[in-house]
Design a protein around this motif. Structure first.
Motif, PDB file in Angstrom:
ATOM      1  N   ARG A 101     -12.913  22.374 -46.481  1.00 22.16           N
ATOM      2  CA  ARG A 101     -12.832  21.550 -45.337  1.00 22.16           C
ATOM      3  C   ARG A 101     -11.587  20.577 -45.051  1.00 22.16           C
ATOM      4  O   ARG A 101     -11.296  20.034 -46.079  1.00 22.16           O
ATOM      5  N   ILE A 102     -11.315  20.549 -44.021  1.00 24.48           N
ATOM      6  CA  ILE A 102     -10.327  19.844 -43.673  1.00 24.48           C
ATOM      7  C   ILE A 102     -10.357  18.933 -42.299  1.00 24.48           C
ATOM      8  O   ILE A 102     -11.073  19.558 -41.354  1.00 24.48           O
ATOM      9  N   SER A 103     -10.407  17.419 -42.422  1.00 23.76           N
ATOM     10  CA  SER A 103     -11.319  16.787 -41.613  1.00 23.76           C
ATOM     11  C   SER A 103     -10.393  15.829 -40.881  1.00 23.76           C
ATOM     12  O   SER A 103      -9.526  15.174 -41.635  1.00 23.76           O
ATOM     13  N   PHE A 104     -10.642  15.521 -39.610  1.00 22.17           N
ATOM     14  CA  PHE A 104      -9.542  14.355 -38.931  1.00 22.17           C
ATOM     15  C   PHE A 104     -10.868  13.873 -38.135  1.00 22.17           C
ATOM     16  O   PHE A 104     -11.322  14.118 -37.278  1.00 22.17           O
ATOM     17  N   SER A 105     -10.704  12.317 -38.283  1.00 24.71           N
ATOM     18  CA  SER A 105     -11.420  11.418 -37.456  1.00 24.71           C
ATOM     19  C   SER A 105     -10.608  10.447 -36.744  1.00 24.71           C
ATOM     20  O   SER A 105      -9.180  10.170 -37.236  1.00 24.71           O
ATOM     21  N   VAL A 106     -11.120  10.032 -35.671  1.00 23.74           N
ATOM     22  CA  VAL A 106     -10.265   9.102 -34.799  1.00 23.74           C
ATOM     23  C   VAL A 106     -11.116   7.983 -33.763  1.00 23.74           C
ATOM     24  O   VAL A 106     -12.283   8.558 -33.687  1.00 23.74           O
ATOM     25  N   GLU A 107     -10.685   6.889 -33.738  1.00 22.85           N
ATOM     26  CA  GLU A 107     -11.166   5.914 -32.966  1.00 22.85           C
ATOM     27  C   GLU A 107     -10.263   5.361 -31.900  1.00 22.85           C
ATOM     28  O   GLU A 107      -9.275   4.948 -32.415  1.00 22.85           O
ATOM     29  N   ALA A 108     -10.597   5.108 -30.662  1.00 23.18           N
ATOM     30  CA  ALA A 108      -9.643   4.634 -29.759  1.00 23.18           C
ATOM     31  C   ALA A 108     -10.456   3.638 -29.131  1.00 23.18           C
ATOM     32  O   ALA A 108     -11.753   3.690 -28.963  1.00 23.18           O
ATOM     33  N   SER A 109      -9.567   2.744 -28.194  1.00 26.88           N
ATOM     34  CA  SER A 109     -10.092   1.808 -27.357  1.00 26.88           C
ATOM     35  C   SER A 109     -10.603   2.281 -25.981  1.00 26.88           C
ATOM     36  O   SER A 109     -11.039   1.604 -25.099  1.00 26.88           O
ATOM     37  N   LYS A 110     -10.072   3.487 -25.772  1.00 25.28           N
ATOM     38  CA  LYS A 110     -10.347   4.246 -24.389  1.00 25.28           C
ATOM     39  C   LYS A 110     -11.133   5.387 -24.638  1.00 25.28           C
ATOM     40  O   LYS A 110     -11.203   6.066 -25.767  1.00 25.28           O
ATOM     41  N   PRO A 111     -11.772   6.277 -23.790  1.00 22.69           N
ATOM     42  CA  PRO A 111     -12.265   7.476 -23.966  1.00 22.69           C
ATOM     43  C   PRO A 111     -11.257   8.475 -24.379  1.00 22.69           C
ATOM     44  O   PRO A 111     -10.023   8.510 -23.862  1.00 22.69           O
ATOM     45  N   LEU A 112     -11.620   9.525 -25.470  1.00 23.46           N
ATOM     46  CA  LEU A 112     -10.364  10.235 -25.863  1.00 23.46           C
ATOM     47  C   LEU A 112      -9.616  10.945 -25.002  1.00 23.46           C
ATOM     48  O   LEU A 112      -8.573  11.243 -25.183  1.00 23.46           O
ATOM     49  N   ALA A 113     -10.422  11.357 -23.909  1.00 24.02           N
ATOM     50  CA  ALA A 113      -9.600  12.287 -22.843  1.00 24.02           C
ATOM     51  C   ALA A 113      -8.419  11.540 -21.957  1.00 24.02           C
ATOM     52  O   ALA A 113      -7.679  12.126 -21.651  1.00 24.02           O
ATOM     53  N   GLU A 114      -8.678   9.899 -22.199  1.00 22.02           N
ATOM     54  CA  GLU A 114      -7.628   9.104 -21.500  1.00 22.02           C
ATOM     55  C   GLU A 114      -6.675   8.457 -22.603  1.00 22.02           C
ATOM     56  O   GLU A 114      -5.580   7.817 -22.338  1.00 22.02           O
ATOM     57  N   ALA A 115      -7.129   8.353 -23.846  1.00 20.72           N
ATOM     58  CA  ALA A 115      -6.406   7.530 -24.743  1.00 20.72           C
ATOM     59  C   ALA A 115      -4.975   8.650 -25.035  1.00 20.72           C
ATOM     60  O   ALA A 115      -4.699   9.411 -25.088  1.00 20.72           O
TER      61      ALA A 115
END
Length: 443
Positions: A101-115
């Motif tokens: 398994r290869i995992s990628f996580s992300v947190e953004a200050s905006k919705p991801l579609a706009e980030a």
């Protein structure tokens, strides 16, 4: 050696043709997720469900995407043995690869579609197998980069010898903690100084991105291809999850998609196009219909599964019906936090990551840091297909392990024995075979 490199004796699972077929077919199948999210398949109600489910992912401020395998170890062993019995996966390695398994996580200050890049607050990347501990961890929190790589655990998990952190040369210094599975950290400016995202002049460039007109053309072309080639079938609910099956004639679909990409290739940086399959590659892809399963949980896309056994042909070691799934999973991550006790790596000389000259690190002369920072990221690598032929550190470790093996077979004093010259000759021939005409360094 990087803990991510595929071990020489554990690197094969299917033959070359099957590998090519699996790579291009799987990539295109999973790409349907993004295509659906762009609203290009609204002609069918089942496809509309996928579109809306993918849109929900884009509305989130955080997301984990996990790529993995769900394969029967016995099937992997059978496939690897058919390639080359000497390179067959061991039972331990097959079990680990089957749950990779290869995992990628992300947190953004905006919705991801706009980030955009500036909106990313933190991210995490990891590699592991099954429910075991992570073998490689990378995190970015508050503009600090954290890294950890457990080389010893990697070797045991995949049943392959790996040099321990204590075997690394002295010049590796502070990086020993990294490869011993301990957290290290550095300010992300160390990476920025390498010219990440810079063009040949060293200036930041937006040339990697397609202009809006080209994007619209590509989406329109893909919409036409999907409408013509792909059928979507609602398979109903199972264990609280809705399933939708997308099917298409693999070779015809991939050929059409490749053609659409090539039509806009003059708008894409040349290095981005490297590695794209060719029409010759697609000849290995069966033209039978292949299916991809989309899983929707509470109206949100939760997984995409491609059964690689669909690629099986008569006489192949992988049979239709074998467990050999390639899976993409989507979920909300837990809080991405900075690990405690991470050791600060020195910044040192400007332009060298972690304050360490990459040339000296590999046992050579000082590197031209300015040239490295301006290098074309898509330029051809000087390494061969194994990736390490011109790497002095790898060559040194390879010879060291080779001589250790001679010590085991002929005793530690074999150099002074009657077979010493002959054994040394064999070592030199092996090194020449592996690395070319470079002279071998004893010891």
């Amino acid at each position: 050696m990087s803990p991510l490199c595929v071990p020489r004796r554990q690197g094969k699972t299917i033959n070359t043709a099957r590998r090519t077929t699996l790579a291009v077919a799987t990539s295109a199948a999973l790409a349907l997720t993004g295509i659906a999210a762009c609203g290009t398949v609204e002609n069918l109600s089942a496809a509309q469900k996928i579109q809306k489910a993918a849109d929900k992912l884009g509305e989130q401020h955080s997301l984990t995407v996990e790529f993995g395998l769900d394969a029967d170890p016995k099937v992997l062993r059978r496939a690897s043995q058919s390639d080359d019995p000497e390179d067959a996966l061991s039972p331990t390695a097959a079990k680990a690869v089957g749950k990779l398994r290869i995992s990628f996580s992300v947190e953004a200050s905006k919705p991801l579609a706009e980030a955009r890049d500036k909106d990313i607050k933190s991210f995490a990347f990891s590699v592991g197998s099954g429910k075991g501990a992570e073998l490689l961890d990378v995190r970015m929190v508050d503009k600090t980069l954290y890294l950890r790589a457990d080389v010893d655990a990697f070797g045991k998990t995949f049943d392959t010898p790996m040099p321990g952190a204590d075997e690394l040369p002295p010049e590796m210094g502070p990086l020993k903690d990294l490869f011993a599975g301990k957290w290290v950290k550095t300010d992300t400016s160390a990476l920025e100084e390498l010219g990440a995202g810079a063009d040949a002049s060293g200036k930041k460039s937006g040339a990697d991105k397609l202009d809006s007109k080209t994007q619209r053309k590509l989406k329109t072309d893909l919409k036409s291809i999907l409408a013509r080639r792909v059928t979507f079938t609602d398979k109903g609910e199972k264990d609280g999850t809705d399933h939708i099956l997308a099917k298409a004639p693999a070779r015809a679909l991939l050929t059409d998609i490749l053609g659409a990409v090539e039509d806009v290739s003059d708008k894409v940086p040349a290095w981005r196009m490297r590695g794209m399959p060719t029409e010759k590659d697609l000849k290995d892809v069966p033209n039978s219909k292949l299916g991809v399963d989309f899983a929707l949980k509470d109206g949100t896309l939760s997984g995409v599964t491609f059964d690689a056994a669909q690629l099986a042909e008569p006489g192949d070691p992988v049979k239709k019906g074998d467990k050999f799934d390639v899976v993409l999973r989507f979920d909300e991550p837990g809080k991405i936090t900075a690990p405690a006790g991470a050791r600060e790596l020195p910044q040192g000389k400007k332009g060298t990551i972690f304050g360490m000259d990459p040339g000296l690190l590999l046992g050579g002369g000082p590197a031209d840091v300015d040239a490295l920072s301006k290098a074309d990221p898509g330029a051809e690598s000087p390494l061969d297909e194994d990736g390490f032929a011109n790497d002095p550190l790898f060559r040194k470790e390879f010879e060291k392990q080779l001589r250790k093996e001679m010590d085991k077979q002929f005793g530690a004093d074999w150099e002074n024995g009657p077979m010493g010259d002959e054994i040394e000759k064999q070592i030199q021939e092996q090194l020449k075979l592996q690395f070319g005409d470079k002279a071998a360094a004893k010891g």
